[in-house]
Write an enzyme that holds these catalytic residues in place. Structure first.
Site, mmCIF file in Angstrom:
data_model
loop_
_atom_site.group_PDB
_atom_site.id
_atom_site.type_symbol
_atom_site.label_atom_id
_atom_site.label_comp_id
_atom_site.label_asym_id
_atom_site.label_seq_id
_atom_site.Cartn_x
_atom_site.Cartn_y
_atom_site.Cartn_z
ATOM 1 N N ASP A 132 -32.429 -45.074 131.767
ATOM 2 C CA ASP A 132 -30.980 -45.013 131.631
ATOM 3 C C ASP A 132 -30.348 -46.003 132.591
ATOM 4 O O ASP A 132 -30.877 -46.243 133.686
ATOM 5 C CB ASP A 132 -30.469 -43.602 131.936
ATOM 6 N N ARG A 147 -31.866 -47.761 121.278
ATOM 7 C CA ARG A 147 -32.067 -46.306 121.202
ATOM 8 C C ARG A 147 -33.106 -45.934 120.149
ATOM 9 O O ARG A 147 -32.992 -44.903 119.489
ATOM 10 C CB ARG A 147 -30.755 -45.570 120.911
ATOM 11 N N TYR A 207 -18.383 -46.785 134.894
ATOM 12 C CA TYR A 207 -18.895 -45.410 134.946
ATOM 13 C C TYR A 207 -18.665 -44.793 136.323
ATOM 14 O O TYR A 207 -18.291 -43.613 136.445
ATOM 15 C CB TYR A 207 -20.391 -45.390 134.630
ATOM 16 N N ARG A 215 -38.106 -33.313 124.557
ATOM 17 C CA ARG A 215 -37.020 -33.197 125.524
ATOM 18 C C ARG A 215 -36.450 -31.781 125.631
ATOM 19 O O ARG A 215 -35.641 -31.512 126.528
ATOM 20 C CB ARG A 215 -35.880 -34.150 125.119
ATOM 21 N N ARG A 266 -32.744 -39.219 119.852
ATOM 22 C CA ARG A 266 -32.653 -37.866 119.284
ATOM 23 C C ARG A 266 -32.748 -37.811 117.768
ATOM 24 O O ARG A 266 -32.859 -36.722 117.195
ATOM 25 C CB ARG A 266 -31.342 -37.213 119.743
#
Length: 385
Positions: free
Chosen positions: A104, A55, A182, A68, A59
């Site tokens: 992703d 990552r 998921y 974004r 963010r």
């Protein structure tokens, strides 16, 4: 139950990473200038211990948040230029030794016909998750990855050119069990109890889905290499929810199949691309993972470096494993933690990383301190030899 696919809407600076006009296809790539990461993957000598962060495009970077702002997550994933820009952003700030393409793991369930949405404050959400084995009939079992996931391949090719050979580019995928979890849970879960219910009540259907995912993943990874990926990482993010017996039956065989099949097909064309497996909290399977056809085993922070070296017996290179929360420490403390970590792993066959991804509230300056500490202390250790 109808399945629909998500449709996309399309500090310091390094000049070589400025985004420009669209570039050429997956050939004639610039010559690689820093191969420390690839050398370490293969257990060869390096001028310093290479470092990158899971990552690292995230963010915690203000420029990432600005890029974004107001944009749908999966729409961004389907934009090669946006993925390229986000991949390059951390390399403008920090001297990482590798880049990892921004994407992703859930693009695969999307390619199989499932609707996946990124919900603010909740994370990835499947409005209609799999509930019973009959739901497998609603999935697209044979996926043309060149059609359904071409946007990932285009992003890899564009980014490989824009990197101008500065560092290698890593492609990645989620592992079958993690994707299955998921698809059944419908999003994140601390227990994975709905997915594990399938393992115990519907083992045949579970294997059917895992095999389906494995076949797609193999083609997806081969497509990433054809597009320009120079290394591949497989994320088994939910390994920790399995016990050793369930891991042996529902995770490990498929991890091995992926590596073996990808390598066999690459070998036919004379290609050799290192592969990394990261099974978070899967320390009970470390010995098996080190004999699963991957060059590198990624580690979370719950494993002692010296113990990991002993248990893997020099069969693989290791990657990791600083606790991400150590980045909340003062810079002086980060240097001490890195020093101890490097002394535990040694400098050969080792790639420094965190034991998981960077968190959104982390200070970029401390990420820079981590990278600087790895480079500085590893060079010091190498000079002592």
């Amino acid at each position: 139950m109808e399945r629909t696919k998500s449709i996309a809407v399309s500090g310091r600076s390094h000049d070589f990473l400025k985004l420009a006009a669209p570039c050429r296809g997956p050939k004639d790539f610039p010559k690689l200038k820093n191969d420390a990461f690839l050398l370490a993957c293969r257990g060869q000598e390096t001028p310093h211990v290479p470092v990158w962060c899971m990552r690292q495009a995230g963010r915690y970077l203000p420029e990432f948040r600005e890029s974004r702002a107001g944009k749908d997550f999966f729409a961004t994933c389907r934009s090669p230029s946006a993925c390229c820009e986000l991949t390059l952003q951390p390399l403008r700030r920090f001297p990482f030794d590798a880049a990892i393409i921004f994407s992703d793991i859930l693009v695969i369930p999307q390619a199989m016909g499932m609707d996946v949405q990124m919900v603010a404050g909740k994370g990835p959400t499947f409005p209609e998750p799999l509930k019973e084995p009959e739901d497998l009939l609603l999935l697209q079992s044979k996926v043309d990855v060149n059609k359904e996931l071409d946007y990932v391949f285009k992003a890899i090719t564009l980014t490989r050119h824009k990197l101008e050979g500065k560092v290698p580019l890593i492609g990645f995928t989620g592992a079958p069990w993690t994707l299955m979890a998921y698809m059944i849970e419908g999003g994140g879960s601390t227990t994975q109890s709905k997915a594990k219910r399938w393992l115990y009540r519907h083992p045949e259907a579970s294997h059917q889905l895992l095999k389906m995912l494995t076949d797609i993943i193999v083609e997806y990874l081969l497509g990433q290499v054809a597009a320009g990926a120079q290394a591949l990482q497989v994320f088994e993010s939910h390994a920790g929810c399995l016990g050793p017996a369930e891991f042996q039956e529902f995770s490990l065989p498929y991890l091995r199949d992926i590596a073996r099949k990808v390598k066999d097909q690459l070998k036919e064309s004379g290609q050799d691309v290192p592969m990394i497996v990261f099974a978070k909290d899967g320390h009970y399977g470390l010995e098996d993972l080190s004999q699963s056809h991957y060059e590198v085993v990624g580690l979370d922070w719950t494993i002692d470096p010296r113990s990991a070296r002993e248990r893997t017996g020099g069969k693989v290179s290791l990657q990791g494993n600083m606790d991400p929360c150590a980045l909340y420490a003062p810079k002086e403390r980060i240097y001490e933690i890195v020093k101890k970590m490097l002394e535990g792993f040694g400098t050969r066959g080792y790639i420094a990383n965190l034991g998981h991804g960077l968190y959104p509230d982390m200070d970029p300056e401390n990420v820079g301190a981590f990278v600087e500490a790895v480079h500085a202390h590893s060079r010091h250790l190498l000079n002592l030899k």
